[in-house]
Design a protein around this motif. Structure first.
Motif, PDB file in Angstrom:
ATOM      1  N   ALA A  26     -21.756  26.800 -15.966  1.00 58.91           N
ATOM      2  CA  ALA A  26     -20.448  25.919 -16.265  1.00 58.91           C
ATOM      3  C   ALA A  26     -20.395  24.775 -15.775  1.00 58.91           C
ATOM      4  N   GLY A  27     -21.054  23.652 -16.207  1.00 59.47           N
ATOM      5  CA  GLY A  27     -21.243  22.753 -15.951  1.00 59.47           C
ATOM      6  C   GLY A  27     -22.601  22.599 -14.977  1.00 59.47           C
ATOM      7  N   SER A  28     -22.908  21.564 -14.184  1.00 63.09           N
ATOM      8  CA  SER A  28     -24.180  21.544 -13.663  1.00 63.09           C
ATOM      9  C   SER A  28     -23.999  20.669 -12.211  1.00 63.09           C
ATOM     10  N   LEU A  29     -24.986  21.111 -11.223  1.00 63.30           N
ATOM     11  CA  LEU A  29     -24.787  20.366  -9.797  1.00 63.30           C
ATOM     12  C   LEU A  29     -26.227  19.550  -9.531  1.00 63.30           C
ATOM     13  N   TYR A  30     -26.035  18.647  -8.700  1.00 61.06           N
ATOM     14  CA  TYR A  30     -27.432  18.254  -8.149  1.00 61.06           C
ATOM     15  C   TYR A  30     -27.446  17.871  -6.836  1.00 61.06           C
ATOM     16  N   ASN A  31     -28.445  17.715  -6.206  1.00 63.01           N
ATOM     17  CA  ASN A  31     -28.689  17.576  -4.319  1.00 63.01           C
ATOM     18  C   ASN A  31     -28.985  16.405  -4.180  1.00 63.01           C
ATOM     19  N   GLN A  32     -29.292  16.331  -2.674  1.00 58.09           N
ATOM     20  CA  GLN A  32     -29.821  15.235  -2.078  1.00 58.09           C
ATOM     21  C   GLN A  32     -31.084  14.877  -2.375  1.00 58.09           C
ATOM     22  N   ILE A  33     -32.075  15.722  -2.691  1.00 54.12           N
ATOM     23  CA  ILE A  33     -33.442  15.635  -3.209  1.00 54.12           C
ATOM     24  C   ILE A  33     -33.559  15.212  -4.649  1.00 54.12           C
ATOM     25  N   GLY A  34     -32.455  15.079  -5.244  1.00 55.09           N
ATOM     26  CA  GLY A  34     -32.624  14.625  -6.713  1.00 55.09           C
ATOM     27  C   GLY A  34     -32.756  15.738  -7.635  1.00 55.09           C
ATOM     28  N   SER A  35     -32.601  17.092  -7.369  1.00 50.55           N
ATOM     29  CA  SER A  35     -32.890  18.367  -8.078  1.00 50.55           C
ATOM     30  C   SER A  35     -31.340  18.417  -8.824  1.00 50.55           C
ATOM     31  N   ALA A  36     -31.457  19.051 -10.039  1.00 50.24           N
ATOM     32  CA  ALA A  36     -30.408  19.408 -10.944  1.00 50.24           C
ATOM     33  C   ALA A  36     -30.447  20.759 -11.333  1.00 50.24           C
ATOM     34  N   TRP A  37     -29.142  21.482 -11.506  1.00 54.18           N
ATOM     35  CA  TRP A  37     -29.500  22.931 -11.946  1.00 54.18           C
ATOM     36  C   TRP A  37     -28.045  23.430 -12.285  1.00 54.18           C
ATOM     37  N   SER A  38     -28.082  24.457 -13.114  1.00 53.12           N
ATOM     38  CA  SER A  38     -26.789  24.931 -13.743  1.00 53.12           C
ATOM     39  C   SER A  38     -25.732  25.598 -12.942  1.00 53.12           C
ATOM     40  N   ARG A  39     -24.484  25.236 -12.790  1.00 52.45           N
ATOM     41  CA  ARG A  39     -23.668  26.008 -12.032  1.00 52.45           C
ATOM     42  C   ARG A  39     -23.074  27.191 -12.674  1.00 52.45           C
ATOM     43  N   GLY A  40     -23.478  28.489 -11.675  1.00 52.91           N
ATOM     44  CA  GLY A  40     -23.206  29.565 -12.164  1.00 52.91           C
ATOM     45  C   GLY A  40     -24.234  30.333 -12.794  1.00 52.91           C
ATOM     46  N   TYR A  41     -25.463  29.794 -12.834  1.00 50.94           N
ATOM     47  CA  TYR A  41     -26.714  30.319 -13.407  1.00 50.94           C
ATOM     48  C   TYR A  41     -26.644  31.730 -12.995  1.00 50.94           C
ATOM     49  N   LEU A  42     -26.874  32.734 -14.210  1.00 49.06           N
ATOM     50  CA  LEU A  42     -27.041  34.207 -14.015  1.00 49.06           C
ATOM     51  C   LEU A  42     -26.013  35.085 -13.463  1.00 49.06           C
ATOM     52  N   GLU A  43     -24.841  34.131 -13.062  1.00 49.87           N
ATOM     53  CA  GLU A  43     -23.869  34.892 -12.475  1.00 49.87           C
ATOM     54  C   GLU A  43     -22.909  35.679 -13.624  1.00 49.87           C
ATOM     55  N   THR A  44     -22.382  36.979 -12.870  1.00 46.57           N
ATOM     56  CA  THR A  44     -21.551  37.730 -13.989  1.00 46.57           C
ATOM     57  C   THR A  44     -20.158  36.926 -13.814  1.00 46.57           C
ATOM     58  N   ASP A  45     -19.733  37.017 -15.134  1.00 44.57           N
ATOM     59  CA  ASP A  45     -18.329  36.467 -15.299  1.00 44.57           C
ATOM     60  C   ASP A  45     -17.320  37.094 -14.746  1.00 44.57           C
ATOM     61  N   ALA A  46     -16.778  37.076 -13.728  1.00 44.58           N
ATOM     62  CA  ALA A  46     -15.655  37.750 -13.177  1.00 44.58           C
ATOM     63  C   ALA A  46     -14.228  36.708 -13.101  1.00 44.58           C
ATOM     64  N   GLY A  47     -14.463  35.904 -13.689  1.00 44.32           N
ATOM     65  CA  GLY A  47     -13.311  35.089 -13.713  1.00 44.32           C
ATOM     66  C   GLY A  47     -13.463  33.875 -12.720  1.00 44.32           C
ATOM     67  N   GLN A  48     -14.618  33.750 -12.232  1.00 39.26           N
ATOM     68  CA  GLN A  48     -14.558  32.529 -11.044  1.00 39.26           C
ATOM     69  C   GLN A  48     -14.817  31.181 -11.678  1.00 39.26           C
ATOM     70  N   TYR A  49     -14.865  31.032 -12.794  1.00 43.44           N
ATOM     71  CA  TYR A  49     -14.890  29.631 -13.473  1.00 43.44           C
ATOM     72  C   TYR A  49     -14.060  29.439 -14.775  1.00 43.44           C
ATOM     73  N   ASP A  50     -12.805  30.151 -14.523  1.00 42.47           N
ATOM     74  CA  ASP A  50     -11.733  30.206 -15.748  1.00 42.47           C
ATOM     75  C   ASP A  50     -10.739  29.093 -15.227  1.00 42.47           C
ATOM     76  N   ARG A  51     -11.192  28.282 -14.451  1.00 37.39           N
ATOM     77  CA  ARG A  51     -10.114  26.822 -14.138  1.00 37.39           C
ATOM     78  C   ARG A  51     -10.841  25.669 -14.633  1.00 37.39           C
ATOM     79  N   GLU A  52     -10.084  24.878 -15.243  1.00 39.40           N
ATOM     80  CA  GLU A  52     -10.618  23.619 -15.603  1.00 39.40           C
ATOM     81  C   GLU A  52     -10.548  22.594 -14.319  1.00 39.40           C
ATOM     82  N   GLU A  53     -11.810  22.113 -14.334  1.00 37.96           N
ATOM     83  CA  GLU A  53     -11.909  21.279 -13.198  1.00 37.96           C
ATOM     84  C   GLU A  53     -13.172  20.253 -13.323  1.00 37.96           C
ATOM     85  N   GLU A  54     -13.051  19.237 -12.410  1.00 37.94           N
ATOM     86  CA  GLU A  54     -14.009  18.224 -12.662  1.00 37.94           C
ATOM     87  C   GLU A  54     -15.493  19.050 -11.738  1.00 37.94           C
TER      88      GLU A  54
END
Length: 326
Positions: free
Chosen positions: A142-170
């Motif tokens: 549901a978009g992606s994230l990155y951290n202070q050591i330059g790694s990037a990964w998927s936001r919400g990866y393998l999470e069950t959809d329970a409405g936690q990403y049902d909001r439009e957001e930056e």
């Protein structure tokens, strides 16, 4: 099409990159036939697939405004996208993985967001993970994230959809496997960095999008279903070595090119430890040859990042989106 329709539905160029991706790209193109957005062109960049694979791609008939580009060599995801971008005519560019299928309203939802606000440069939607059977309740991203050591990964990866990403957001960054961005962005900066070949090219691109002053937004209304890493499974016997070889050499370039000293210095030992972990992994499972190949490439990418640093390290507004993660 009337003048009003042209204004309402600006042309969108959808770019797919494939390397021996049959039959998944067939399913992807079939899903694009069902799009309800009236003005799209679809560009497929084939990265030197086998003659048999290319023959299957050529022989199929689709109800699409379709252009096939057959590259003479495998230029990776970044290079394949760039060939497509050079041929694209759309006001907006959409990227889609060849092993994904799109909801009929996918493009409509993305264009609706970006048309509403000129400060939005890139939009990404809700990507569900599917294997053999559809599992729309499990997130791929549901978009992606990155951290202070330059790694990037998927936001919400393998999470069950329970409405936690049902909001439009930056969100910090978009996912290259299913996103839409303004054509004007690539006219203000440059195309995808082909040196990455694959992995991290979207982080590099998203940092440049932010440095141009644009926002990156996630919308839950744009839905895609993705078969995870099928292209990698076909390309590599050891998927971890394959991913970390390309990912770690790209990460060191990202750090050298963009990250300010105010982040690099406090996290120096954590960065060193993160690379050291994969050094040990490569020695154990890849042997001396693979380890040496990794280190040579990392050194080359470090030097390239430092050369480019003077052009990109000054703008640090994007650092507010860094996720602090050990």
């Amino acid at each position: 099409m009337s003048q009003r329709s042209k204004v309402s539905y600006p042309l969108v160029s959808i770019i797919l990159v494939t390397y021996n991706g049959w039959p998944f790209i067939r399913d992807c193109l079939k899903s694009l036939e069902r799009l309800r957005y009236p003005d799209v062109e679809v560009i497929v960049g084939d990265n030197a697939s086998t003659r048999s694979q290319q023959g299957k791609l050529r022989s199929q008939t689709y109800n699409l405004n379709l252009q096939l580009i057959f590259n003479p060599e495998n230029t990776g995801f970044a290079g394949g996208c760039n060939r497509g971008l050079l041929a694209a005519k759309g006001e907006y560019i959409a990227l889609l993985n060849n092993d994904a299928t799109a909801d009929p309203l996918w493009i409509n939802a993305l264009v609706e967001v970006v048309e509403r606000d000129p400060t939005i440069g890139l939009v990404v939607g809700k990507i569900y993970r599917i294997d053999r059977k559809p599992k729309p309740e499990v997130f791929d991203s549901a978009g992606s994230l990155y951290n202070q050591i330059g790694s990037a990964w998927s936001r919400g990866y393998l999470e069950t959809d329970a409405g936690q990403y049902d909001r439009e957001e930056e969100v910090p960054m978009g996912t290259g496997g299913a996103c839409l961005f303004r054509r004007s962005i690539i006219e203000k900066t440059y195309l995808f960095d082909e040196s990455f070949f694959m992995y991290m090219e979207e982080l590099d691109f998203c940092l440049r999008v932010r440095q141009l002053g644009y926002r990156i937004v996630y919308t839950p209304k744009a839905v895609v279903y993705h078969r995870f890493s099928l292209s990698v499974k076909k390309a590599a016997a050891n998927q971890v070595l394959f991913k970390q070889f390309y990912g770690n050499r790209a990460r060191i370039k990202i750090l050298a090119k963009y990250y300010p000293w105010s982040i690099l210095i406090p996290n120096f030992w954590l960065i060193i430890a993160s690379f050291g972990f994969w050094d040990i992994y490569f020695l154990r499972f890849g042997g001396i040859k693979k380890f040496w190949e990794l280190k040579v490439n990392q050194w080359r990418f470090l030097r390239a990042g430092l050369r480019e640093r003077r052009n990109f390290a000054g703008n640090t507004a994007w650092t507010q989106w860094i996720v602090r993660q050990g």
